[in-house]
Design a protein around this motif. Structure first.
Motif, short mmCIF file in Angstrom:
data_model
loop_
_atom_site.label_atom_id
_atom_site.label_comp_id
_atom_site.label_asym_id
_atom_site.label_seq_id
_atom_site.Cartn_x
_atom_site.Cartn_y
_atom_site.Cartn_z
N LEU A 206 0.83 -1.21 0.00
CA LEU A 206 0.00 0.00 0.00
C LEU A 206 0.86 1.26 0.00
N LYS A 207 1.89 1.26 0.83
CA LYS A 207 2.75 2.44 0.91
C LYS A 207 3.54 2.63 -0.38
N THR A 208 3.98 1.52 -0.96
CA THR A 208 4.68 1.63 -2.25
C THR A 208 3.76 2.19 -3.32
N TRP A 209 2.53 1.71 -3.33
CA TRP A 209 1.54 2.21 -4.30
C TRP A 209 1.27 3.69 -4.07
N MET A 210 1.12 4.09 -2.81
CA MET A 210 0.87 5.50 -2.51
C MET A 210 2.06 6.37 -2.92
N ASP A 211 3.27 5.91 -2.63
CA ASP A 211 4.45 6.69 -2.99
C ASP A 211 4.52 6.90 -4.50
N LYS A 248 -7.09 14.94 -12.39
CA LYS A 248 -7.35 13.61 -12.94
C LYS A 248 -6.50 12.56 -12.21
N LEU A 249 -5.25 12.90 -11.96
CA LEU A 249 -4.38 11.99 -11.21
C LEU A 249 -4.92 11.75 -9.81
N ALA A 250 -5.36 12.82 -9.16
CA ALA A 250 -5.88 12.69 -7.80
C ALA A 250 -7.16 11.85 -7.78
N ARG A 251 -8.04 12.08 -8.73
CA ARG A 251 -9.29 11.31 -8.79
C ARG A 251 -9.00 9.83 -9.04
N ALA A 252 -8.09 9.55 -9.98
CA ALA A 252 -7.74 8.15 -10.26
C ALA A 252 -7.13 7.49 -9.03
N THR A 253 -6.31 8.23 -8.29
CA THR A 253 -5.69 7.68 -7.09
C THR A 253 -6.74 7.34 -6.04
N VAL A 254 -7.66 8.25 -5.80
CA VAL A 254 -8.71 8.02 -4.80
C VAL A 254 -9.62 6.87 -5.22
N ASP A 255 -9.98 6.79 -6.50
CA ASP A 255 -10.84 5.71 -6.97
C ASP A 255 -10.15 4.36 -6.84
N PHE A 257 -7.78 3.62 -4.76
CA PHE A 257 -7.65 3.33 -3.33
C PHE A 257 -8.97 2.78 -2.77
N ALA A 258 -10.08 3.33 -3.23
CA ALA A 258 -11.38 2.86 -2.75
C ALA A 258 -11.67 1.44 -3.19
N GLU A 259 -11.11 1.01 -4.31
CA GLU A 259 -11.36 -0.34 -4.83
C GLU A 259 -10.47 -1.39 -4.20
N PRO A 261 -9.56 -3.95 -1.72
CA PRO A 261 -10.33 -4.63 -0.67
C PRO A 261 -9.42 -5.09 0.47
N ALA A 262 -8.83 -4.17 1.15
CA ALA A 262 -7.92 -4.50 2.25
C ALA A 262 -8.31 -3.70 3.48
N SER A 263 -8.38 -4.40 4.59
CA SER A 263 -8.72 -3.71 5.83
C SER A 263 -7.60 -2.79 6.29
N ALA A 264 -6.37 -3.08 5.84
CA ALA A 264 -5.23 -2.27 6.27
C ALA A 264 -5.28 -0.86 5.69
N LYS A 265 -6.07 -0.65 4.64
CA LYS A 265 -6.08 0.68 4.03
C LYS A 265 -6.70 1.73 4.95
N ASP A 266 -7.51 1.28 5.91
CA ASP A 266 -8.07 2.23 6.87
C ASP A 266 -6.99 2.88 7.72
N GLU A 267 -5.87 2.17 7.88
CA GLU A 267 -4.78 2.69 8.69
C GLU A 267 -3.90 3.68 7.92
N VAL A 268 -3.96 3.62 6.60
CA VAL A 268 -3.09 4.49 5.80
C VAL A 268 -3.87 5.55 5.03
N VAL A 269 -5.19 5.61 5.23
CA VAL A 269 -5.97 6.59 4.48
C VAL A 269 -5.53 8.01 4.84
N GLN A 270 -5.19 8.24 6.11
CA GLN A 270 -4.75 9.57 6.51
C GLN A 270 -3.41 9.92 5.87
N ASP A 271 -2.54 8.90 5.69
CA ASP A 271 -1.26 9.15 5.01
C ASP A 271 -1.52 9.57 3.56
N LEU A 272 -2.49 8.93 2.92
CA LEU A 272 -2.82 9.31 1.55
C LEU A 272 -3.38 10.72 1.50
#
Length: 593
Positions: A206-211, A248-255, A257-259, A261-272
């Motif tokens: 997740l962090k690699t993807w966000m970076d 467009k980049l921001a919208r694609a990133t958020v979309d 991220f929403a897709e 299906p990992a519970s761990a993403k709730d812990e990194v949403v604030q980092d995003l």
């Protein structure tokens, strides 16, 4: 005899799975007794020292080797099944891994139900050994798969969930088997189970993807700083192309991220959110970096005590006439026949593009906020506040550039120059209305109100500067009050009628009060102005005494009274002091009686 028996025990799943008469474990106990007895005889005959539990160690080896062999057979069969259908559809290795996890769990259950009861006669924890072995075998395959992936996909998450379920099942088998055994070796077997650390893997991906996504946003801003020309793509999209690319980049990133299906993403949403917000603030600062209104305000004229009718003033004006002549096309010298043309420069139009861009960013940030916000909190608060502040700042700069630079010939430089009656505000109003019409046509709907209000504020400021700091080319008499008041009324009406709802009535009534109070002084007598100046001076002296803590010498208080500063914050006291002291050249001093 030893070789024959051990060959079968090292892969007892393959040799005894069907067994005799359908019994999977039939003959296993006899075979184990034979192999262990033969092995003990051979060891004694060869003179090899037997340390510890000979039978337990050999059974441990049989379990580990047989489980590895059975796991290998399952893995190879799964690969054969994938190869057989690879022509029909493209199978991802994740499909094979999820099936392998299910088959491995079934193998462990089969082992516990059929072989472990027999093996327990010679080993204290056969189920734990089998579970730990299978856990290690699957871990090797899982790590090989993870080494080849660098993005968190939905299928990868399913694979990791399957691995997590398998690990929990094997760990439970191991713990239950070790709990029923007092032997210390069983506890040691539990320690051999190295966790898959699925959550850690998910978090790392997740962090690699966000970076990677945030790096794309930062690269977009760097390109914008090098190449953005503030020219809109079209009339339908009157904002900067870099803003469209970034959003467009921001919208694609958020979309994306929403897709996930990992519970761990709730812990990194604030980092995003923090990463995106930093990018938004950086871009907003870039859009708002267009200078300040001070760059367009004209310098204040020098102070003088000369009467407009003095010989020195006439001599100075005659000497300075060539450099003070109005440029061609200027409204000076009579404005009744002057027909102004639109005067919005390219630079001002680019400021309007910046203003549209800020509103575009603000709108999309609010949309992203709604996509990520929870029921109890919202995101991107700092970015929204920065965008709203930048909108006000850019609108202020654009308004002052429009009034003090683009419209300077007909407004600040031309209004009342030479004579109040011959240089009235009508030409400037015609130009102002044309500029306002153009402004409304190029600005987005949400950007129009703040832009028009700032133009109104700048116009009132310019009008006050004409009256209070207009230079040696202007002089006013008490008889000019009606003309100036009428012109200012026309200026107010120009904004009230420029667009429905752009300037609220309450706002248009409150803002001109300062200018109206200054204009009102023009109708006052000299005696009133002198009295008002005296009151203002006394208040200034009182403020100085209060600030200095008092003193014994009253004369020192009068000598220390400061000259009224030129702060550009025009108000009636400024006009009173200017008129009473005869200190500025913008107001004709009262004649001696």
């Amino acid at each position: 005899m030893q070789e024959w028996s051990e060959k079968r025990l090292l892969d007892y799943h393959g040799c005894h799975e069907k067994g005799f008469s359908g019994n999977a474990t039939e003959g296993m106990e006899v075979l184990l007794s034979l192999a262990l007895a033969a092995g003990k005889i051979v060891a004694d005959w060869e003179g090899a020292a037997v340390e510890g539990n000979f039978a337990g160690d050999r059974v441990d080896c049989y379990i580990r080797c047989s489980m590895k062999s059975a796991f290998t057979n399952i893995l190879e069969n799964g690969l054969d099944d994938v190869d057989s259908v690879i022509v029909d559809r493209d199978h991802d290795p994740g499909v094979m891994l999820m099936q392998l996890a299910r088959d491995t769990e079934q193998l462990a259950i089969f082992e516990r139900r059929n072989f472990s009861p027999v093996l327990r006669r010679w080993h204290p924890a056969p189920v734990a050994v089998a579970a730990v072995t299978l856990h290690g075998c699957f871990g090797v395959v899982l790590r090989q798969y993870l080494a080849k992936v660098n993005i968190l996909t939905e299928e990868l998450v399913r694979v990791l969930h399957s691995a997590s379920r398998l690990e929990k099942a094997l760990a439970q088998m191991t713990a239950e088997d070790a709990a029923d055994c007092d032997d210390g070796r069983a506890k040691a077997v539990v320690g051999d189970m190295e966790p898959y650390e699925v959550e850690t893997v998910v978090m790392g991906l997740l962090k690699t993807w966000m970076d990677d996504k945030l790096m794309l946003g930062r690269d977009c801003i760097l390109r914008a700083k090098d190449t953005e020309s503030w020219i809109p793509k079209s009339k339908a999209e009157p904002f900067a192309g870099s803003a469209m690319e970034l959003m467009k980049l921001a919208r694609a990133t958020v979309d994306e991220f929403a897709e996930i299906p990992a519970s761990a993403k709730d812990e990194v949403v604030q980092d995003l959110v923090d990463g995106l917000e930093t990018i938004f603030q950086d871009y907003i600062s870039f859009v708002a970096s267009c200078g300040s209104k001070q760059s367009y305000l004209p310098p204040l004229p020098p102070l003088t005590r000369c009467n407009q009718d003095s010989g020195f003033f006439r001599l100075w004006k005659r000497a300075a006439l060539p450099s003070c002549q109005a440029p061609e096309g200027s409204p000076r010298g009579g404005g009744s026949h002057h027909i102004p043309r639109p005067s919005i420069s390219r630079g001002t139009q680019r400021l309007y593009v910046r203003l549209n861009t800020l509103h575009y960013v603000l709108t999309h940030v609010q949309s992203l906020d709604q996509s990520l916000a929870t029921s109890s909190s919202s995101r991107f608060d700092r970015a929204r506040a920065a965008a709203q502040s930048a909108v006000s700042a850019v609108a202020e700069v654009a308004a002052h550039r429009l009034i003090f630079l683009d419209s300077r010939h007909s407004f600040y430089q031309g209004l009342y120059a030479g004579s109040v009656a011959d240089a009235r505000i009508r030409p400037a109003l015609r130009l102002l209305k044309q500029n306002l019409s153009f402004l409304v046509s190029v600005l987005a709907d949400r950007a129009q109100p703040v832009a028009v209000r700032e133009v109104m504020r700048a116009s009132f400021e310019a009008f006050l500067m004409v009256l209070l700091a207009g230079g040696n080319e202007r002089s006013f008499a008490r008889a000019d009050h009606a003309t100036v008041d009428e012109d200012f009324g026309s200026l107010k009406r120009a904004f009230c009628t420029c667009g429905e709802g752009l300037v609220p009535r309450t706002w248009s009534r409150a803002r001109p009060r300062t200018a109206e109070a200054v204009i009102d002084l023009m109708a006052r007598s000299t005696e009133y102005l002198i009295d008002a100046f005296g009151v203002a001076t006394c208040e200034s002296i009182g403020a100085g005494v209060g600030a200095g803590g008092g003193g014994d010498d009253d004369d020192n208080d009068y000598r220390d009274t400061p000259v009224p500063p030129t702060t550009r914050q025009w108000h009636p006291a400024t006009r009173t002091r200017s008129s009473g002291c005869c200190a500025t050249a913008t107001t004709r001093p009262p004649t001696s009686s």
